[in-house]
Enzyme design. Structure first.
Site, PDB file in Angstrom:
ATOM      1  N   CYS A 161      -4.515 -10.059   2.032  1.00 47.37           N
ATOM      2  CA  CYS A 161      -5.895  -9.742   2.429  1.00 47.37           C
ATOM      3  C   CYS A 161      -6.013  -9.586   3.944  1.00 47.37           C
ATOM      4  O   CYS A 161      -5.252 -10.176   4.698  1.00 47.37           O
ATOM      5  CB  CYS A 161      -6.900 -10.802   1.994  1.00 47.37           C
ATOM      6  N   ARG A 184      -2.672  -4.789   4.086  1.00 50.20           N
ATOM      7  CA  ARG A 184      -2.580  -6.177   3.640  1.00 50.20           C
ATOM      8  C   ARG A 184      -3.130  -6.368   2.223  1.00 50.20           C
ATOM      9  O   ARG A 184      -2.996  -7.443   1.632  1.00 50.20           O
ATOM     10  CB  ARG A 184      -3.357  -7.089   4.598  1.00 50.20           C
ATOM     11  N   TRP A 194      -6.357  -8.349  -1.634  1.00 53.90           N
ATOM     12  CA  TRP A 194      -5.252  -8.223  -2.583  1.00 53.90           C
ATOM     13  C   TRP A 194      -5.413  -9.408  -3.519  1.00 53.90           C
ATOM     14  O   TRP A 194      -5.203 -10.553  -3.136  1.00 53.90           O
ATOM     15  CB  TRP A 194      -3.916  -8.274  -1.856  1.00 53.90           C
ATOM     16  N   ASN A 202      -8.427 -15.328   3.797  1.00 57.66           N
ATOM     17  CA  ASN A 202      -7.083 -14.846   3.467  1.00 57.66           C
ATOM     18  C   ASN A 202      -6.217 -16.083   3.239  1.00 57.66           C
ATOM     19  O   ASN A 202      -6.162 -16.951   4.104  1.00 57.66           O
ATOM     20  CB  ASN A 202      -6.552 -14.006   4.635  1.00 57.66           C
ATOM     21  N   GLY A 203      -5.566 -16.156   2.081  1.00 58.30           N
ATOM     22  CA  GLY A 203      -4.735 -17.326   1.780  1.00 58.30           C
ATOM     23  C   GLY A 203      -5.042 -17.809   0.382  1.00 58.30           C
ATOM     24  O   GLY A 203      -5.622 -17.070  -0.435  1.00 58.30           O
ATOM     25  N   GLU A 214      18.348  -0.206  -1.337  1.00 60.09           N
ATOM     26  CA  GLU A 214      17.133   0.118  -0.591  1.00 60.09           C
ATOM     27  C   GLU A 214      16.530   1.439  -1.095  1.00 60.09           C
ATOM     28  O   GLU A 214      15.313   1.555  -1.255  1.00 60.09           O
ATOM     29  CB  GLU A 214      17.449   0.170   0.912  1.00 60.09           C
ATOM     30  N   LYS A 237      12.773   1.893  -2.693  1.00 63.38           N
ATOM     31  CA  LYS A 237      11.774   2.834  -2.155  1.00 63.38           C
ATOM     32  C   LYS A 237      11.221   3.708  -3.264  1.00 63.38           C
ATOM     33  O   LYS A 237      10.016   3.910  -3.373  1.00 63.38           O
ATOM     34  CB  LYS A 237      12.398   3.761  -1.106  1.00 63.38           C
ATOM     35  N   GLU A 258       8.970   1.709  -5.815  1.00 62.34           N
ATOM     36  CA  GLU A 258       7.695   1.153  -5.343  1.00 62.34           C
ATOM     37  C   GLU A 258       6.637   2.216  -5.047  1.00 62.34           C
ATOM     38  O   GLU A 258       5.456   1.949  -5.195  1.00 62.34           O
ATOM     39  CB  GLU A 258       7.886   0.219  -4.145  1.00 62.34           C
ATOM     40  N   HIS A 268      30.673  -1.507 -16.644  1.00 61.24           N
ATOM     41  CA  HIS A 268      30.614  -2.820 -17.297  1.00 61.24           C
ATOM     42  C   HIS A 268      29.293  -3.009 -18.047  1.00 61.24           C
ATOM     43  O   HIS A 268      28.884  -4.129 -18.306  1.00 61.24           O
ATOM     44  CB  HIS A 268      30.835  -3.934 -16.268  1.00 61.24           C
ATOM     45  N   LYS A 306       1.346  -5.138   1.952  1.00 60.04           N
ATOM     46  CA  LYS A 306       2.441  -5.147   2.915  1.00 60.04           C
ATOM     47  C   LYS A 306       2.837  -6.557   3.337  1.00 60.04           C
ATOM     48  O   LYS A 306       3.995  -6.847   3.537  1.00 60.04           O
ATOM     49  CB  LYS A 306       2.050  -4.334   4.142  1.00 60.04           C
TER      50      LYS A 306
HETATM   51  C1  F6R Z   1       9.432  -2.624   0.618  1.00 61.74           C
HETATM   52  C2  F6R Z   1       8.890  -3.643   1.485  1.00 61.74           C
HETATM   53  C3  F6R Z   1       9.021  -5.051   1.056  1.00 61.74           C
HETATM   54  C4  F6R Z   1       9.189  -5.971   2.274  1.00 61.74           C
HETATM   55  C5  F6R Z   1       9.146  -7.434   1.838  1.00 61.74           C
HETATM   56  C6  F6R Z   1       9.383  -8.379   2.997  1.00 61.74           C
HETATM   57  O1  F6R Z   1       9.271  -1.360   1.163  1.00 61.74           O
HETATM   58  O2  F6R Z   1       8.326  -3.356   2.497  1.00 61.74           O
HETATM   59  O3  F6R Z   1      10.053  -5.222   0.154  1.00 61.74           O
HETATM   60  O4  F6R Z   1      10.391  -5.671   2.903  1.00 61.74           O
HETATM   61  O5  F6R Z   1       7.907  -7.710   1.258  1.00 61.74           O
HETATM   62  O6  F6R Z   1       8.420  -8.219   3.971  1.00 61.74           O
HETATM   63  P1  F6R Z   1       8.652  -8.725   5.447  1.00 61.74           P
HETATM   64  O7  F6R Z   1       9.769  -7.928   6.024  1.00 61.74           O
HETATM   65  O8  F6R Z   1       7.363  -8.503   6.149  1.00 61.74           O
HETATM   66  O9  F6R Z   1       9.029 -10.170   5.352  1.00 61.74           O
END
Ligand code: F6R
Length: 605
Positions: A2, A27, A73, A99-100, A478, A482, A485, A501, A600
């Site tokens: 949030c 957020r 969120w 937030n929390g 990675e 990407k 998500e 396997h 994020k």
């Molecule tokens: C994927 C992504 C997430 C973050 C993860 C950790 O694109 O952004 O997987 O990498 O939530 O976030 P941080 O780096 O902020 O600890």
């Protein structure tokens, strides 16, 4: 998660708050709301959906010089109008954004209901509004202080009251909060992008700090009311960095910002080809290190996997990389000489922060790799190495990842120098190649049209595989993350040699396999595995280095990478995968910057 934004000043609070919230939507973005004073009364407008829906619901903003806003969120209660913040007390005279997580909300709610309070939402936050109502006697400030004694969990809170319409009260524990300082106007926010362009002077609040914000001033105390003198932090981010600057999406902009982000992260750290961390004061930290733990989540974890391979290879030091949410519940056999490295773009990820604290409790020093100055992780770690990616707004991480990789290589080269595992000339050669990676990434970005065409071709697939060996496998993970998500296409990353396997059973006619071939010594081996999937009908897109083109010629498509040192290849090989995910999501009509169900900054466990 949030985002919180509050404003007290001379201008109309609503556009200031909604603009701030738009830079905090990363957020959380499942509902939004705002509380202002209108005709002496609190007016709350809140809506499920995006901030744009709230702005529409507000229409022509009424005049107001103070207010608080929130972008959510959901944790407790579905995203809905009623669960959106701000929440009010029974009388509607107090409004709060949070937030929390209030961990003891259920018990508090029960008690408050018995005392006659009416609850209307399913949120944990609403208890705080009723607690403040319960304790309101002489002042809002005292009422909030009393309420804080009862709540457990994490919070960044902002509260306003009809009785005292000139002030916002805010407090923080385990969730981020900053105060922006203007002339005749002041702000509170969850993060710096919310106030970029308004002021570059901020206080970054620490846990257990309590703030009274009015248009004229800001007072910071601890929860008991003792005055705290804080240093003003000067923000150096360019306001444009939080805008799209002509790109259709933040993610595309951030992909294109990678060469510059890499340059900024490398700046001043390589002298005569050798890594020098004296400015960062890291020399002593590594003096007696015998083993490194690297812990992170998601994309940052994937950077840690590359870090592990790079440090083991050139610095000959054991490294264990783990996922923070798993690591924190392991019974780790800590030993003298252990060092913890936590990696986090936001510096606020709850699981990563918990691991940092756990390591410190066990007497282990922690080095943080983060992008956000003043974040919880940056403040609590023993030492910090910053990535200079600038604000990353898109939920899917791109430039933060490539700058995390840069830090991983810098660490590997630094440790190799310190441990004398290679002669200076070899290390200086590698240092020079690392310095060129900005130009190499620029070259890969030129492949955009081709990658877009490929995404157009495969846009309707249901499932994809990403294969690689060694460093290529780490990047494959990675790439798969990407794609899933942001485009919601099922994507699996596998070590190329592991496929037979079990997962090979999933390969069928037309399944796209993205094969990473950047490791010269492993290319032929990876090709054998590619033949196995081709024989079962897969279409293979090779992301391969120019010099390995011959080896990859049996693949259906090739995306070429410059011929860089294989050790450094992840910095370039991830870029086509980021772009592929981006265009797949675009072709499928997904909301690239704000993928469903995600946020994020993950400040919950
Ligand atoms: C994927 C992504 C997430 C973050 C993860 C950790 O694109 O952004 O997987 O990498 O939530 O976030 P941080 O780096 O902020 O600890």
């Amino acid at each position: 998660m949030c985002g919180i934004m509050g404003y007290a000043g001379r201008n109309n609070a609503i556009p200031v708050i909604t603009h701030g919230l738009s830079n905090l939507e990363y957020r959380g973005y499942d509902s939004a709301g705002i509380a202002i004073f209108k005709d002496g009364q609190i007016m709350i407008t809140k809506k499920a959906g995006r901030l744009a829906d709230l702005v529409k619901a507000i229409g022509e903003p009424p005049a107001a010089n103070l207010g608080i806003g929130h972008t959510r969120w959901a944790t407790h209660g579905v995203p809905s109008d009623v669960n959106a913040h701000p929440h009010a007390d029974c009388s509607g005279r107090i409004a709060i954004v949070h937030n929390g997580i209030i961990e003891n909300y259920a018990a508090l709610r029960k008690e408050l209901i018995l005392e006659g309070h009416d609850f209307i939402s399913d949120t944990d936050t609403e208890v705080v509004a009723h607690l403040v109502e319960k304790f309101y006697a002489d002042s809002l400030e005292n009422a909030v202080r009393k309420a804080l004694n009862y709540i457990e969990g994490s919070f960044a809170l902002a509260v306003i009251s009809q009785e005292e319409p000139d002030k916002i009260i805010a407090a923080k524990k385990d969730s981020p909060l900053i105060v922006g300082l203007g002339a005749g106007e002041n702000y509170i926010a969850s993060d710096i992008p919310a106030i970029l362009g308004k002021t570059d002077k901020v206080y970054i609040l620490d846990d257990y700090e309590f703030v009274v914000v009015t248009a004229e001033g800001v007072t910071i105390t601890d929860f008991s009311g003792n005055l705290i003198n804080k240093e003003i932090f000067n923000v150096t981010w360019d306001p444009i960095s939080a805008e799209k600057a002509g790109y259709e999406h933040f993610m595309l902009k951030e992909i294109h910002e990678q060469p510059d982000a890499i340059r900024q992260t490398l700046r001043g750290k390589i002298k005569d080809g050798l890594v020098d961390f004296s400015e960062q004061g890291l020399d002593e930290l590594f003096d007696d290190v015998k083993k490194i733990y690297m812990v992170a989540c998601g994309t940052a974890y994937h950077a840690g996997l590359v870090g592990r391979l790079a440090i083991e290879k050139i610095a000959r030091l054991p490294v264990e990389t783990d996922i923070a949410s798993e690591f924190r519940y392991r019974d780790v056999l800590w030993s003298p000489g252990d060092l913890m490295i936590v990696i986090s773009q936001s510096g606020e990820t709850a699981d990563t922060l918990a691991v940092l604290r756990e390591a410190q409790r066990n007497g282990v020093k922690v080095l943080a790799v983060t992008n956000v100055v003043g974040s919880s992780i940056a403040r609590e770690a023993d030492k910090v190495l910053y990535t200079y990616a600038g604000p990353e707004i898109a939920v899917a991480s791109t430039k933060a990842y490539s700058t995390q990789l840069v830090i991983m290589y810098l660490l590997a080269l630094y440790l190799a120098k310190k441990r004398k595992t290679y002669d200076q000339k070899t290390l200086a050669g590698l240092g020079k190649e690392l310095l060129d990676m900005d130009v190499m990434t620029e070259k890969v970005l030129q492949e955009e049209e081709k990658i877009k065409r490929l995404a157009g071709k495969y846009q309707n697939v249901e499932s994809t595989f990403f294969l690689g060996r060694g460093l290529d496998y780490a990047v494959a993970m990675e790439g798969a993350l990407k794609l899933k998500e942001i485009s919601y296409i099922h994507a699996e990353a596998y070590a190329a040699g592991e496929l037979k396997h079990g997962p090979l059973a999933l390969i069928d006619t037309g399944v796209p396999v993205l094969a990473l071939i950047s490791q010269d010594a492993l290319a032929a081996k990876s090709m054998s595995n590619i033949k196995e999937v081709k024989a079962r009908g897969a279409v293979v897109v090779a992301v391969c280095k120019e010099n390995l083109q011959e080896v990859c010629q049996e693949c259906d498509e090739q995306i070429l990478l410059p011929d860089v040192n294989p050790l450094l290849a992840p910095i370039v090989s991830v870029i086509p995968l980021q772009m592929f995910a981006y265009y797949m999501a675009i072709f499928r009509g997904a909301d690239v910057d704000k993928p469903r169900n995600l946020a994020k900054s993950v400040t919950v466990e």
